[in-house]
Structure formats: structure tokens, C-alpha cells
Design an enzyme around this catalytic site. Structure first.
Site, short mmCIF file in Angstrom:
data_model
loop_
_atom_site.label_atom_id
_atom_site.label_comp_id
_atom_site.label_asym_id
_atom_site.label_seq_id
_atom_site.Cartn_x
_atom_site.Cartn_y
_atom_site.Cartn_z
CB CYS A 286 -0.93 -0.02 1.20
SG CYS A 286 -0.09 -0.35 2.73
CD GLU A 385 -3.11 1.36 -4.24
OE1 GLU A 385 -2.36 1.18 -3.29
OE2 GLU A 385 -4.25 0.89 -4.29
P1 NAD Z 1 -10.25 -5.71 -1.84
O1 NAD Z 1 -10.39 -4.37 -1.21
O2 NAD Z 1 -11.34 -6.20 -2.70
O3 NAD Z 1 -10.02 -6.82 -0.70
C1 NAD Z 1 -9.54 -6.57 0.59
C2 NAD Z 1 -10.36 -7.36 1.61
O4 NAD Z 1 -11.71 -6.90 1.57
C3 NAD Z 1 -10.42 -8.86 1.32
O5 NAD Z 1 -10.44 -9.58 2.54
C4 NAD Z 1 -11.75 -9.01 0.60
O6 NAD Z 1 -12.30 -10.29 0.71
C5 NAD Z 1 -12.59 -8.00 1.36
N1 NAD Z 1 -13.76 -7.52 0.62
C6 NAD Z 1 -13.95 -7.46 -0.73
N2 NAD Z 1 -15.16 -6.97 -1.02
C7 NAD Z 1 -15.74 -6.69 0.15
C8 NAD Z 1 -17.01 -6.14 0.52
N3 NAD Z 1 -17.91 -5.79 -0.40
N4 NAD Z 1 -17.31 -5.97 1.83
C9 NAD Z 1 -16.40 -6.30 2.77
N5 NAD Z 1 -15.20 -6.85 2.50
C10 NAD Z 1 -14.88 -7.03 1.20
O7 NAD Z 1 -8.90 -5.76 -2.61
P2 NAD Z 1 -8.52 -6.74 -3.81
O8 NAD Z 1 -9.61 -6.93 -4.80
O9 NAD Z 1 -7.99 -7.96 -3.20
O10 NAD Z 1 -7.40 -5.88 -4.50
C11 NAD Z 1 -7.83 -4.82 -5.35
C12 NAD Z 1 -6.95 -3.63 -5.16
O11 NAD Z 1 -6.98 -3.21 -3.79
C13 NAD Z 1 -5.48 -3.85 -5.41
O12 NAD Z 1 -5.16 -3.80 -6.75
C14 NAD Z 1 -4.88 -2.73 -4.63
O13 NAD Z 1 -4.92 -1.54 -5.38
C15 NAD Z 1 -5.79 -2.59 -3.44
N6 NAD Z 1 -5.23 -3.23 -2.24
C16 NAD Z 1 -4.77 -2.44 -1.27
C17 NAD Z 1 -4.21 -3.01 -0.14
C18 NAD Z 1 -3.66 -2.16 0.95
O14 NAD Z 1 -2.82 -2.60 1.69
N7 NAD Z 1 -4.16 -0.96 1.13
C19 NAD Z 1 -4.10 -4.38 -0.03
C20 NAD Z 1 -4.62 -5.19 -1.06
C21 NAD Z 1 -5.18 -4.59 -2.14
#
Ligand code: NAD
Length: 492
Positions: A286, A385
Site C-alpha cells: 500500500c 495504484e
Molecule cells: P479488496 O479491497 O477487494 O479486498 C480486501 C479485503 O476486503 C479482502 O479480505 C476481501 O475479501 C474484502 N472484501 C472485498 N469486497 C468486500 C465487501 N464488499 N465488503 C467487505 N469486504 C470485502 O482488494 P482486492 O480486490 O484484493 O485488490 C484490489 C486492489 O486493492 C489492489 O489492486 C490494490 O490496489 C488494493 N489493495 C490495497 C491493499 C492495501 O494494503 N491498502 C491491499 C490489497 C489490495
């Protein structure tokens, strides 16, 4: 590897009876299957966490008692660190040495919050000096309640530790929802909590998809707080849901962090830290310093060294010796990164190296470390990102221009500065709109220091005492010290 979810101190099958595949990103092989949790599992987990919080006395335990559990968990993480690190590589793809560092940091996080839990006993209340001396006021800190912790896939066990350790230290109970890509070590954490004798319901772990399990957790009225790390889109939807019943939220949503390289810096050190800032953990970080601004007088020199060193990076299976860049976490992430690079080129960005799936591998989500220059300031590539090993670079002339371009972002998680002029470093650091500023380095992270961002990078801070405070509610207790009637309705 575990095959069940952990609710109320028991290992259970999901009420859905469905499973999802765990894929090794280095080989694309299905290595395991995990329960695809559902809303009913979340209902059970929240009910268990509520009982542990409301009826079974977890919030009334002393900080010392909670510290003892946290230390046992930390010890178990340390004792099993080799196996945990390997699981992390199988699940996420990161090089083993990086995974080993994560596991050590996760154990360190539990130790750190054990100490802070004990400090809560030492300072049970804070006396408040009121201007009205007829009243005595003191403040106690009480746990927020039941916490839903939703974590991403880039640092699986470490992100769990950053949320679970301070929440338990504060006296909260937790339902942990790991990312569907990387749930293996979260279930091991549940096993350690069990072995440490943590009372039933205090920590629950439910695996499954974000759109079902994550959504159900974020929407559940029995949850007092959601602690989330992940994408801005999901963070925003969690915040909207939380608004329905005024849940507390803390959000860590990533960024597009700038790295300012001034012409008085040590060029070798600058090249090393630029690489560390974007290729460490495959750029799936991140706080990755993914926008690099280099002063024009050293621009070509830095780029030449950077390209040469980047081409030498050993790509491969994270379990293999000497590998510095593992596969991206998933096919979805590989496609996201690759398509983003292609779109950047379509709007004029020049590719200096990388920009494609690593051709030497038939299988695995390997992507070459990538350097883009001439990236337009208003392009998606400069502003959004990639969450992969892709760095965007531009030159700058003056300090003022560098600061303006650095701050020209909707994000504000981190920033880095390379200069040997400490006065300039301090001046620039003060002007950068970011929650973390690194000087002459990029990415070092310490459990003792606050972590979190300005602007759309999130709300709240993790780590340090700030991390503990985000799981506490201050309560004022005020006593009227006179035994005479107040005298508004009834005259004394
Ligand atoms: P995401 O935000 O979808 O997932 C993060 C977490 O949220 C996971 O545990 C996922 O299962 C959960 N989640 C997904 N949809 C949800 C909902 N509707 N309600 C509650 N929880 C939910 O991230 P991703 O799809 O795995 O990755 C997509 C983008 O997110 C990446 O390309 C990156 O830009 C970003 N990302 C950021 C971080 C960070 O550290 N800030 C980490 C991972 C990904």
C-alpha cells in the site's frame, strides 16, 4: 493446512458446505480448499464474539491477563515461523526471506501490544482538571466492543497481527476475515489462539469471499467496529454501510506514494531505495513509492543505474534461493497490472524495462519489474495504484515543483525523500501531505510508530499507541462533589 473455520473456540465446517480453491501463484496449482463462508457463519461468529464481550468477561480481564495470552500467541508464531513463512510463500508468492521477515514482525506485534495491555493496568484512569471545582472528573478507556477485521492479501499474517493484537490488548473481541487469496496463516493464528487458551469467542476466523463474508460482517448490527485494509472502493462501501448504524471504522486504503530524489543525494543509495520502494513484496504494498520524481541534473544518471540494476533482479518461485521477485498474488492481479501498463503506453508513457509477463515461465503469475517514464501527470498510471512492480518516473527542476507534484494526488499514505541536506529534508517533509515520510530510505516499518494516511489513503492510524487507541472508547465519569441540592429547581 486447516480445513475448517474457527468460531466460538471450535473448528467448524461452513454452513454453506461450499469450498474455494487455494492456488499457488508460483505454479498455478490448486494446493488446498477452504470453506467458502456465508452470512450464517458470520451470524454465528458475531454471536460468539458478542457473548465473549457482553457476558463472559473478556473486557473485564486485566491487561496483564490479556498480555499473557498475547505473549503465548507471539511465542507460538515464533516457534512455528518456518512453517508459517512457507505457507505465506505458497499463498502469496513472496520470496521466503520476505515472508520470514513478516512472520517475525507479526510475533513482534503481539509482544508489543502485550506490553501496552499491561500499561492499561498501570494507568486505569486519567484525572481531568475541571475549571468548575464542584465536580470531579476522570476518564477511563473501555474497549470498543466486537471488531470485524477485514484484511488484504499482501501481508497476510502481519495484517492480521496489526488488527488482532491491539484489539485483543484493548479488551475487544474479534471476527477476522482474511483475504480469499491468502487465508492459510489466519487459520494458523486461530489455532495458536486456541492453544494459548484464549477464551471461546474472543477470536473467530471466517474464510470466504469479500462480497459475501466481508459484506455480511461489515453490515452486521452486532459489530461495533470494522477495521479494514484493502482497496478504496471496498473501503468506501464499508464506510457507507457503517453509516447505517454508526459503526466505528478505521480504513487503510493504499496510495500512490511519491519518492523525491534531490540532486545532492547519494545516487547508489537512491537507486537501492527506489528499488526497495517498488519491487519489495512485488510492489504489492500500500505504501509502495510508485511515483518517483528525480531532479533533472541527475535524472539520466539515476535512470541508467536503475534500469541496469532492475534488469538483474532474479524473478522466480519464492521458495527458490536468491529470488528477489516472486509471482503476483493472482491471475486477476497479473492482468490488472499488465493492462494498466499497456494503457499507460497508449497515453505516451515510455517503457524502459519490463512491461510484460516474465517470458521464462510457462506457469505462474510472474511479471517483469517495470519502469515507465514520460508518464503524463493526468494519466491513470501516474495517479492510480498498479499494486505491482511498476514504477512511474518523472523529472523535476525545483523543490517547489517536486512538492507540488508529490502532493498532486488524492492519496496521502507515504512519501520518501533522498537528500543529504537535513534542513531541506525537514522542510520538504513538513510540506508533504502524507501520514508517513521516509528520509533517505523507503518502506521501513516499525510497530511503535503510527501507520496510516491522509486524504483517500484512509482514516485512523494503526500501530503504536495510536493502534491501541483505535480500539478504545474514552468514558468520562463525573461526580458532583457537594451534598447540597444543585439549586435550579429546588432551592437549598
Ligand atoms: P479488496 O479491497 O477487494 O479486498 C480486501 C479485503 O476486503 C479482502 O479480505 C476481501 O475479501 C474484502 N472484501 C472485498 N469486497 C468486500 C465487501 N464488499 N465488503 C467487505 N469486504 C470485502 O482488494 P482486492 O480486490 O484484493 O485488490 C484490489 C486492489 O486493492 C489492489 O489492486 C490494490 O490496489 C488494493 N489493495 C490495497 C491493499 C492495501 O494494503 N491498502 C491491499 C490489497 C489490495
Amino acid at each position: 493446512m486447516r480445513t475448517q473455520i474457527y468460531i466460538d473456540g471450535q473448528w467448524l465446517n461452513s454452513q454453506s458446505d461450499a469450498y474455494f480453491d487455494v492456488i499457488n501463484p508460483a505454479t498455478e496449482e490448486v494446493i488446498h480448499q477452504l470453506p467458502s463462508g456465508c452470512e450464517k457463519d458470520i451470524d454465528l461468529a458475531v454471536a460468539a464474539a458478542r457473548r465473549a464481550f457482553d457476558d463472559q468477561g473478556w473486557p473485564q480481564t486485566t491487561g496483564q491477563q490479556r498480555a499473557a495470552y498475547l505473549r503465548k500467541i507471539a511465542d507460538l508464531i515464533q516457534q512455528n515461523s518456518d512453517d508459517l513463512a512457507k505457507l505465506e510463500v505458497l499463498d502469496n508468492g513472496k520470496p521466503l526471506a520476505e515472508a520470514q521477515g513478516d512472520i517475525a514482525d507479526a510475533a513482534g506485534c503481539f509482544h508489543y501490544y502485550a506490553n501496552l495491555a499491561e500499561q492499561l493496568d498501570e494507568q486505569p484512569e486519567t484525572q481531568i482538571q475541571l475549571t468548575d471545582e464542584r465536580f470531579n472528573c476522570y476518564v477511563v478507556n473501555e474497549p470498543v466492543g466486537v471488531v470485524g477485521a477485514i484484511i488484504p492479501w499482501n501481508y497476510p499474517l502481519l495484517m492480521a497481527a496489526w488488527k488482532v493484537a491491539p484489539a485483543l490488548a484493548a479488551g475487544c473481541t474479534v471476527i477476522l476475515k482474511p483475504a480469499e487469496n491468502t487465508s492459510l496463516t489466519a487459520l494458523e493464528l486461530a489455532a495458536f489462539a486456541d492453544e494459548a487458551g484464549l477464551p471461546a469467542g474472543v477470536l473467530n476466523v471466517v474464510t470466504g469471499q469479500g462480497s459475501t463474508v466481508g459484506h455480511a460482517l461489515a453490515a452486521h448490527e452486532g459489530v461495533d467496529k470494522i477495521a479494514f485494509t484493502g482497496s478504496g472502493a471496498v473501503g468506501s462501501s464499508i464506510m457507507s454501510q457503517a453509516a447505517q448504524d454508526i459503526k466505528r471504522v478505521s480504513l487503510e486504503l493504499g496510495g500512490k506514494s511519491p519518492f523525491l530524489v534531490f540532486d545532492d543525494c547519494d545516487i547508489e543509495a537512491a537507486v537501492e531505495w527506489i528499488m526497495f520502494g517498488i519491487f519489495w513484496n512485488k510492489g504489492e504494498v500500500c505504501s509502495a513509492t510508485s511515483r518517483v520524481l528525480i531532479q533533472d541534473s541527475i535524472y539520466t544518471k539515476v535512470l541508467t543505474r536503475l534500469v541496469a540494476e532492475t534488469k538483474k533482479i532474479k524473478i522466480g518461485n519464492g521458495l527458490d534461493e536468491g529470488v528477489l521477485l516472486g509471482p503476483l498474488v493472482s491471475k486477476k492481479q497479473l492482468d490488472t497490472v499488465d493492462q494498466g501498463v499497456k494503457r499507460a503506453q497508449q497515453v505516451g508513457a515510455q517503457l524502459l524495462t519490463g512491461g510484460q509477463r516474465a517470458a521464462q515461465f510457462d506457469k505462474g503469475y510472474y511479471y517483469e519489474p517495470t519502469i515507465l517514464v514520460d508518464v503524463p501527470l493526468d494519466s491513470e498510471a501516474w495517479n492510480e495504484e498498479f499494486f505491482g512492480p511498476v514504477v512511474c518516473i518523472r523529472p523535476f527542476r525545483t523543490e517547489q515543483e517536486a512538492i507540488a507534484n508529490a502532493n498532486r494526488s488524492k492519496y496521502g499514505l507515504a512519501a520518501a525523500i533522498m537528500t543529504q541536506d537535513s534542513i531541506k529534508a525537514k522542510r520538504v517533509a513538513q510540506k508533504l501531505r502524507a501520514g508517513i515520510v521516509w528520509v533517505n530510505c523507503s518502506q521501513p516499518t516499525f510497530t511503535e510508530a503510527p501507520w496510516g494516511g491522509f486524504k483517500q489513503s484512509g482514516i485512523g492510524r494503526e500501530l503504536g499507541p495510536w493502534g491501541l487507541a483505535s480500539y478504545l472508547e474514552p468514558k468520562q465519569i463525573t461526580t458532583y462533589m457537594s451534598n447540597q441540592a444543585w439549586g435550579w429547581y429546588i432551592q437549598p
